[in-house]
Design an enzyme around this catalytic site. Structure first.
Site, PDB file in Angstrom:
ATOM      1  CD  GLU A 182     -11.232   1.476  -2.088  1.00 49.68           C
ATOM      2  OE1 GLU A 182     -11.086   0.313  -2.497  1.00 49.68           O
ATOM      3  OE2 GLU A 182     -10.408   2.018  -1.324  1.00 49.68           O
ATOM      4  NE  ARG A 223      -4.103   1.886   1.710  1.00 47.44           N
ATOM      5  CZ  ARG A 223      -4.162   3.173   1.470  1.00 47.44           C
ATOM      6  NH1 ARG A 223      -3.252   3.767   0.759  1.00 47.44           N
ATOM      7  NH2 ARG A 223      -5.143   3.904   1.960  1.00 47.44           N
ATOM      8  NE  ARG A 245      -3.447  -2.902   2.335  1.00 47.99           N
ATOM      9  CZ  ARG A 245      -4.412  -2.044   2.031  1.00 47.99           C
ATOM     10  NH1 ARG A 245      -4.921  -2.025   0.819  1.00 47.99           N
ATOM     11  NH2 ARG A 245      -4.869  -1.198   2.926  1.00 47.99           N
ATOM     12  CG  ASP A 279      -7.580   6.747   1.177  1.00 49.29           C
ATOM     13  OD1 ASP A 279      -7.490   5.651   0.584  1.00 49.29           O
ATOM     14  OD2 ASP A 279      -8.513   7.014   1.963  1.00 49.29           O
TER      15      ASP A 279
END
Length: 189
Positions: free
Chosen positions: A64, A56, A107, A61
């Protein structure tokens, strides 16, 4: 034992205990950094995989993959565009990703670079990811330039995930809910 003797003993004990705590904290914080180079598979705008391992991009961020944003009254697939941009950025040269911490999904949290360019920062700078603990100045620049998602309206990725989980049965994502439905139909549950 005199009062001054007890105070000295207590002070030495307290300092010894603090020293042990500091040593323990340093040992926990001294995890070796993992450095990976070469090719990666892009999952979405902030997630990679390679040989079964998942990574990650730390400090950002991205939307999605199935997330949509709005620009000029028109919905667009910002999650797919974020993924496409990350694919493009990873093709820019020799890739190196470094990290030493893991998230709750195990992750490895990494910062990736191609040559001297910070890919995490570039995702935010181009408006295809928001700052998530780092890269505030890049987010401010993207917002001012109305780059990527900042050109219209969007839901922050963490809010999108939260709402998606709240709307799914048992807090699962849509794919898990569909898999459960198929299992129930087949009698495997």
């Amino acid at each position: 034992m005199t009062r001054s003797g007890r105070l000295s003993r207590d002070a030495i004990t307290a300092f010894a205990l603090l020293g042990l705590i500091a040593l323990f904290a340093a040992m926990l914080n001294n995890r070796p950094q993992t450095t990976l180079s070469g090719g990666f598979n892009v999952i979405d705008g902030d997630s990679l995989s390679r040989s079964g391992d998942r990574f990650r991009l730390v400090g950002i961020d991205a939307p999605e993959y199935r997330q949509q944003c709005e620009r000029d009254g028109v919905h667009w697939l910002c999650g797919q565009e974020a993924r496409a941009l990350l694919v493009k950025l990873l093709q820019g040269g020799s890739i190196e990703c470094r990290g030493n911490d893991r998230d709750r999904y195990d992750r490895l949290l990494v910062t990736c670079r191609t040559n001297e360019d910070d890919i995490n920062a570039e995702m935010v700078r181009r408006g295809m990811a928001v700052s998530f603990g780092s890269y505030r100045s890049e987010e401010n620049a993207a917002r001012a330039a109305r780059a990527g998602m900042w050109a219209g309206n969007f839901e922050r990725p963490q809010d999108f995930r939260r709402e998606e989980q709240a709307g799914s049965p048992k807090g699962q994502d849509l794919f898990a809910a569909a898999a459960d439905f198929v299992k129930r139909l087949a009698g495997w549950n």
